[in-house]
Design a protein around this motif. Structure first.
Motif, PDB file in Angstrom:
ATOM      1  N   LEU A  71      -5.934 116.457 -57.886  1.00 18.00           N
ATOM      2  CA  LEU A  71      -5.492 116.858 -59.220  1.00 18.00           C
ATOM      3  C   LEU A  71      -3.992 116.668 -59.388  1.00 18.00           C
ATOM      4  O   LEU A  71      -3.532 116.263 -60.464  1.00 18.00           O
ATOM      5  N   GLY A  99     -12.831 122.532 -66.299  1.00 18.67           N
ATOM      6  CA  GLY A  99     -13.715 121.390 -66.077  1.00 18.67           C
ATOM      7  C   GLY A  99     -14.802 121.300 -67.128  1.00 18.67           C
ATOM      8  O   GLY A  99     -15.132 120.216 -67.612  1.00 18.67           O
ATOM      9  N   GLU A 100     -15.343 122.459 -67.509  1.00 17.19           N
ATOM     10  CA  GLU A 100     -16.369 122.477 -68.550  1.00 17.19           C
ATOM     11  C   GLU A 100     -15.786 122.036 -69.892  1.00 17.19           C
ATOM     12  O   GLU A 100     -16.437 121.317 -70.657  1.00 17.19           O
ATOM     13  N   LEU A 154     -13.249 120.015 -70.305  1.00 13.89           N
ATOM     14  CA  LEU A 154     -13.022 118.565 -70.236  1.00 13.89           C
ATOM     15  C   LEU A 154     -14.314 117.817 -70.518  1.00 13.89           C
ATOM     16  O   LEU A 154     -14.331 116.824 -71.266  1.00 13.89           O
ATOM     17  N   VAL A 201     -12.510 114.811 -61.636  1.00  9.50           N
ATOM     18  CA  VAL A 201     -11.609 115.862 -62.115  1.00  9.50           C
ATOM     19  C   VAL A 201     -12.377 117.156 -62.346  1.00  9.50           C
ATOM     20  O   VAL A 201     -11.901 118.243 -61.983  1.00  9.50           O
ATOM     21  N   VAL A 202     -13.572 117.063 -62.923  1.00 12.71           N
ATOM     22  CA  VAL A 202     -14.377 118.265 -63.167  1.00 12.71           C
ATOM     23  C   VAL A 202     -14.751 118.936 -61.846  1.00 12.71           C
ATOM     24  O   VAL A 202     -14.627 120.162 -61.696  1.00 12.71           O
ATOM     25  N   SER A 261     -13.212 118.711 -58.990  1.00 10.05           N
ATOM     26  CA  SER A 261     -12.001 119.254 -58.369  1.00 10.05           C
ATOM     27  C   SER A 261     -11.609 120.583 -58.993  1.00 10.05           C
ATOM     28  O   SER A 261     -11.259 121.538 -58.286  1.00 10.05           O
ATOM     29  N   PHE A 262     -11.659 120.665 -60.320  1.00  7.91           N
ATOM     30  CA  PHE A 262     -11.332 121.934 -60.979  1.00  7.91           C
ATOM     31  C   PHE A 262     -12.347 123.019 -60.616  1.00  7.91           C
ATOM     32  O   PHE A 262     -11.969 124.187 -60.456  1.00  7.91           O
ATOM     33  N   ASN A 263     -13.610 122.659 -60.488  1.00  8.35           N
ATOM     34  CA  ASN A 263     -14.613 123.650 -60.098  1.00  8.35           C
ATOM     35  C   ASN A 263     -14.367 124.167 -58.687  1.00  8.35           C
ATOM     36  O   ASN A 263     -14.479 125.366 -58.424  1.00  8.35           O
TER      37      ASN A 263
END
Length: 280
Positions: free
Chosen positions: A25, A208-209, A211, A260-261, A263-265
């Motif tokens: 990220l 993430g959601e 995005l 990316v999603v 990674s954020f999760n």
């Protein structure tokens, strides 16, 4: 036994997946910020001689149907793809935290009204709600962000209420009341800041959601509009190339969204777990 736990806990606090996700990220954010310096081409530079070009030194991730460099478009697209969820969560947080705190502090009929309001919004499909707003106010990223911000408000309000109910029962709240401090002052100066860690951890997961939701709207034509290089729009524009056997115009932005999603999760779940442990 105590020594062993103290020795193992630092390693347990630093899982490999968490650091890989954080490093990825940071790389994405740096690439988005430095896109004008790093990107070899302008995101909307058309070159029909490079139509659907494969991976090569001239096009590191290939090119789309119009010969636009996918690497450059992915870098510039990271800007809108990251700023959009941040903006919608800022809107949802401002409204949701205020409503959740208000309900937990006053309880009674105020809590009942806020709970019924959030229940009604939950009963209404989020995507349909967003589409209705977009239909009224028109397509575009600004409208999509505002609509999703309102759609995410009840989720954050309910979470904030649950955290605030536990926080309001702690002794320091009564201590400030005894000192004559007003409810608004207690909430702004002490209650909300003490809930901040839990709320931030929850928001990281929601990022993430958010995005994904914005990318979906752009894919459907309600969010970002051409010639934007938003990742969701890139997936939509790259679909016709699949018929010609070219998968890169869809694969590149799709992989960017997925990574990316995820990674954020990973980071959000880890932060939420650590904050939960500290709070107990």
């Amino acid at each position: 036994m105590t020594t062993m736990v103290a020795t193992l806990s630092p390693k347990a606090a630093r899982p490999l997946g968490y650091w890989l996700a954080s490093a990825f990220l940071l790389l994405v954010v740096a690439a988005a910020a430095l896109a004008p310096l790093v990107a070899p081409y302008e995101p909307d530079a058309v070159d029909f001689a490079a139509t659907l070009a494969p991976v090569s030194p001239g096009h590191l991730l290939g090119a789309d149907q119009s010969g636009r460099d996918l690497f450059s478009r992915a870098l510039y697209g990271a800007r809108t793809s990251l700023i959009g969820p941040l903006a919608l969560l800022a809107i949802a947080s401002a409204l949701g935290v205020a409503l959740g705190t208000l309900a937990a502090w006053h309880r009674g009929w105020v809590d009942a009204v806020v709970s019924r309001l959030t229940d009604v919004m939950y009963a209404f499909p989020g995507l349909l709600f967003v589409v209705l707003i977009v239909a009224v106010f028109g397509n575009g990223m600004t409208t999509a962000v505002l609509a999703l911000g309102l759609a995410y408000t009840p989720t954050i309000a309910k979470y904030t209420r649950s955290v605030a109910l536990g926080e309001c029962g702690k002794p320091y709240i009564d201590a400030y009341r005894v000192q004559g401090m007003g409810g608004f002052t207690i909430c702004v100066r002490h209650l909300v800041p003490n809930m901040a860690r839990s709320i931030v951890g929850y928001l990281v997961v929601l990022f993430g959601e958010g995005l994904m939701s914005l990318a979906t709207l752009s894919f459907l034509g309600f969010g970002a509009q051409p010639p934007s290089s938003d990742w969701g729009l890139m997936v939509k524009e790259g679909q016709p190339a699949i018929v010609q056997g070219a998968f890169l115009p869809v694969l590149v932005p799709g992989a960017a969204i997925a990574l990316v999603v995820v990674s954020f999760n990973v980071i959000g779940v880890r932060l939420a777990d650590r904050m939960g442990v500290r709070g107990t």
